[in-house]
Design a protein around this motif. Structure first.
Motif, PDB file in Angstrom:
ATOM      1  N   LEU A   1       0.830  -1.201   0.000  1.00 33.40           N
ATOM      2  CA  LEU A   1       0.000   0.000   0.000  1.00 33.40           C
ATOM      3  C   LEU A   1       0.871   1.260   0.000  1.00 33.40           C
ATOM      4  O   LEU A   1       0.622   2.201  -0.761  1.00 33.40           O
ATOM      5  CB  LEU A   1      -0.938  -0.010   1.213  1.00 33.40           C
ATOM      6  N   VAL A   2       1.903   1.281   0.846  1.00 36.16           N
ATOM      7  CA  VAL A   2       2.776   2.462   0.875  1.00 36.16           C
ATOM      8  C   VAL A   2       3.466   2.639  -0.472  1.00 36.16           C
ATOM      9  O   VAL A   2       3.577   3.765  -0.986  1.00 36.16           O
ATOM     10  CB  VAL A   2       3.808   2.364   2.020  1.00 36.16           C
TER      11      VAL A   2
ATOM     12  N   LEU B   1       1.202   4.292  -2.780  1.00 35.76           N
ATOM     13  CA  LEU B   1       0.926   5.688  -2.446  1.00 35.76           C
ATOM     14  C   LEU B   1       2.097   6.613  -2.736  1.00 35.76           C
ATOM     15  O   LEU B   1       1.892   7.765  -3.107  1.00 35.76           O
ATOM     16  CB  LEU B   1       0.531   5.796  -0.962  1.00 35.76           C
ATOM     17  N   VAL B   2       3.318   6.139  -2.532  1.00 35.52           N
ATOM     18  CA  VAL B   2       4.448   7.075  -2.638  1.00 35.52           C
ATOM     19  C   VAL B   2       5.515   6.664  -3.643  1.00 35.52           C
ATOM     20  O   VAL B   2       6.417   7.471  -3.914  1.00 35.52           O
ATOM     21  CB  VAL B   2       5.129   7.316  -1.261  1.00 35.52           C
TER      22      VAL B   2
ATOM     23  N   GLY C   1      -8.248  -5.188  -4.435  1.00 34.50           N
ATOM     24  CA  GLY C   1      -9.396  -4.976  -3.578  1.00 34.50           C
ATOM     25  C   GLY C   1      -9.633  -3.539  -3.151  1.00 34.50           C
ATOM     26  O   GLY C   1     -10.710  -3.208  -2.668  1.00 34.50           O
ATOM     27  N   PHE C   2      -8.627  -2.667  -3.296  1.00 35.81           N
ATOM     28  CA  PHE C   2      -8.794  -1.277  -2.879  1.00 35.81           C
ATOM     29  C   PHE C   2      -9.536  -0.486  -3.957  1.00 35.81           C
ATOM     30  O   PHE C   2      -9.341  -0.709  -5.155  1.00 35.81           O
ATOM     31  CB  PHE C   2      -7.433  -0.613  -2.632  1.00 35.81           C
TER      32      PHE C   2
ATOM     33  N   ALA D   1     -10.298   5.326  -6.664  1.00 32.20           N
ATOM     34  CA  ALA D   1     -10.459   6.780  -6.504  1.00 32.20           C
ATOM     35  C   ALA D   1     -10.074   7.260  -5.100  1.00 32.20           C
ATOM     36  O   ALA D   1      -9.332   8.236  -4.965  1.00 32.20           O
ATOM     37  CB  ALA D   1     -11.885   7.201  -6.867  1.00 32.20           C
ATOM     38  N   PRO D   2     -10.542   6.600  -4.038  1.00 30.17           N
ATOM     39  CA  PRO D   2     -10.132   7.055  -2.703  1.00 30.17           C
ATOM     40  C   PRO D   2      -8.619   6.922  -2.461  1.00 30.17           C
ATOM     41  O   PRO D   2      -8.015   7.799  -1.841  1.00 30.17           O
ATOM     42  CB  PRO D   2     -10.922   6.138  -1.762  1.00 30.17           C
TER      43      PRO D   2
ATOM     44  N   ALA E   1      -7.012   9.753  -4.182  1.00 31.44           N
ATOM     45  CA  ALA E   1      -7.196  10.994  -3.411  1.00 31.44           C
ATOM     46  C   ALA E   1      -6.192  11.050  -2.258  1.00 31.44           C
ATOM     47  O   ALA E   1      -5.627  12.106  -1.958  1.00 31.44           O
ATOM     48  CB  ALA E   1      -8.631  11.078  -2.891  1.00 31.44           C
ATOM     49  N   ALA E   2      -5.965   9.904  -1.629  1.00 30.99           N
ATOM     50  CA  ALA E   2      -4.997   9.855  -0.529  1.00 30.99           C
ATOM     51  C   ALA E   2      -3.573  10.100  -1.037  1.00 30.99           C
ATOM     52  O   ALA E   2      -2.780  10.791  -0.394  1.00 30.99           O
ATOM     53  CB  ALA E   2      -5.076   8.506   0.185  1.00 30.99           C
TER      54      ALA E   2
ATOM     55  N   LEU F   1      -1.260  13.129   0.239  1.00 28.79           N
ATOM     56  CA  LEU F   1       0.094  12.949   0.790  1.00 28.79           C
ATOM     57  C   LEU F   1       1.075  13.900   0.117  1.00 28.79           C
ATOM     58  O   LEU F   1       1.968  14.457   0.771  1.00 28.79           O
ATOM     59  CB  LEU F   1       0.567  11.502   0.605  1.00 28.79           C
TER      60      LEU F   1
ATOM     61  N   ARG G   1       0.364  16.850  -1.136  1.00 28.67           N
ATOM     62  CA  ARG G   1       0.123  18.209  -0.607  1.00 28.67           C
ATOM     63  C   ARG G   1       0.715  18.355   0.786  1.00 28.67           C
ATOM     64  O   ARG G   1       1.290  19.384   1.120  1.00 28.67           O
ATOM     65  CB  ARG G   1      -1.381  18.506  -0.563  1.00 28.67           C
ATOM     66  N   LYS G   2       0.564  17.303   1.608  1.00 26.09           N
ATOM     67  CA  LYS G   2       1.123  17.338   2.954  1.00 26.09           C
ATOM     68  C   LYS G   2       2.644  17.481   2.885  1.00 26.09           C
ATOM     69  O   LYS G   2       3.242  18.291   3.587  1.00 26.09           O
ATOM     70  CB  LYS G   2       0.729  16.052   3.695  1.00 26.09           C
TER      71      LYS G   2
END
Lengths: 152, 274
Positions: A16-17, A20-21, A29-30, A33-34, A37-38, A42, A44-45
């Motif tokens: 997952l990480v 994301l990055v 299974g994920f 779209a959500p 968005a995450a 991340l 922007r953070k």
């Protein structure tokens, strides 16, 4: 694909990480779209975190900062805000896109610390001179000063 | 020396607003991001002055990764413990989340699957941390933009199992309650009805914004009215001992920040600190 409760939480968290990055594939299974968005949240953070470490670089880019940072950072895992900002400033410098304020900030940082691009920066002990975009910074007698501002 | 537990309305201490925070006459409680404090002191000047004044300071960890499948890093727990001692904290807090895996840093708090396996991982890490902390630990559920595909428990059961197994108290983020309900299409009041509100050590309140079809818990936008309304709903069920405003950037002018603190006081019935 992993079965629920299969005792592979570590591997699934790593997948997952990476998605994301680091530009990794979306784990099975994920909902796309959500998670996307995450991923963008991340970025922007991170942009905010790096701007706190490199305030002049971010200010020099102004409204273009979030997109500039996100464009560089997407798919590139963080090495911490200090190094992320440093790597981005050097990259913009190479491209000739480093704003004046960012050039001055980079010159001062390069004069103050030695950074090999791969391991954490270390404070310099000896006198040093650094240039970026016409800006010249010097480290002398333990103090770092900007000798010459960047080209307008 | 350990100060009193958090009471009333507080604010997250950040260097950027140290001057503003120092001038809040009624302030009895702040939080500081634990990773931002040097472990061998002294605390940042503005924070040290608050400790001198007897203001309760709660170190808030963000990088322990208690929800990671790997054992929590003892060095990170030791740092949190040292910061707690440095500021005389009565408790510390961290998140039910993971922030790194497989050697990569996510850069922010990520949700866990609400599974038995994840409960076991969190419980094991919380117990490891508790063994090395000088004060109690409060656990904060996070705002998540996505869920894992294989949730076995609902949020209330997931949190209650973790609290039951560890004896930790709850740091309830009321803005996260809104964010998660909004993004999942669920009812925030249904969650409040099922959480163990008598175990809340204190409450976080933060701002956020709608963007791209999601509510984002940004901490850089104003606290929306819907979150203030949830404070009222929470206090009608069980008023927490303290509520704390978290703001992490895009700082508004001082009057706007004071107005947010006053709105939290009004919604909870605690005295204004401004």
């Amino acid at each position: 694909m992993s079965a629920p409760g299969g005792g592979d939480l570590a591997a699934r968290q790593a997948e997952l990480v990476a998605a994301l990055v680091a530009g990794g594939p979306l784990p099975a299974g994920f909902a796309p779209a959500p998670v996307d968005a995450a991923r963008r949240a991340l970025l922007r953070k991170r942009a905010g975190d790096v701007a706190r470490h490199w305030p002049l670089l971010a200010a020099g880019l102004g409204d273009a900062w979030p997109a500039t940072f996100a464009g560089w950072a997407d798919g590139r895992p963080t090495n911490g805000s200090l190094r992320d900002g440093w790597d981005l400033a050097r990259e913009l410098h190479r491209r000739g896109e480093l704003p004046r304020l960012g050039a001055e900030e980079l010159a001062v940082r390069e004069a103050a610390s030695r950074y090999d691009g791969a391991t954490p920066p270390r404070p310099r002990r000896l006198p040093a001179l650094a240039r970026a975009g016409g800006a010249v910074a010097v480290r002398l007698a333990g103090r770092v000063r900007l000798l010459r501002p960047a080209r307008r | 020396m350990t100060g009193p537990g958090p009471t009333g309305v507080g604010i997250g201490w950040r260097p950027e607003i140290a001057g503003f925070v120092a001038e809040l006459p009624g302030l009895r409680f702040v939080e500081v991001v634990a990773e931002a404090v040097a472990p061998h002191g002294p605390p940042p000047p503005g924070l040290a002055a608050l400790v001198e004044r007897g203001v309760t300071v709660v170190p808030h960890g963000v990088k322990l990764s208690l929800g990671g499948a790997e054992p929590v890093d003892p060095a990170r727990v030791a740092h949190l413990a040292r910061v707690a001692e440095l500021v005389g904290a009565p408790l510390v807090s961290e998140h039910i989340a993971f922030v790194r895996a497989g050697g990569l840093e996510a850069g922010h708090l990520l949700p866990l699957p609400r599974s038995r396996e994840a409960v076991a991982a969190v419980v094991a890490n919380v117990r490891r941390a508790q063994a090395d902390l000088p004060v109690p630990l409060a656990l904060e559920p996070i705002a998540a933009l996505f869920d894992w595909p294989d949730d076995e428990l609902d949020e209330a059961d997931f949190l209650t199992e973790i609290l039951d197994a560890t004896g930790a108290t709850l740091l309830l983020d009321i803005a996260n309650v809104h964010a998660n309900a909004r993004n999942r299409g669920a009812d925030p009041l249904a969650l409040l009805d099922r959480l163990p509100l008598d175990r809340v050590a204190y409450v976080h309140v933060a701002g956020g914004a709608e963007q791209g079809g999601f509510y984002h818990d940004t901490h850089t936008d104003p606290v929306p009215p819907v979150v203030l309304d949830l404070i009222g709903e929470l206090c009608a069920r069980h008023r927490p001992p303290a509520l704390l405003l978290e703001r992490d950037g895009r700082w508004p002018p001082a009057p706007a920040l004071r107005a947010e603190l006053d709105a939290i006081a009004a919604a909870s019935g605690y005295p204004a600190v401004t």
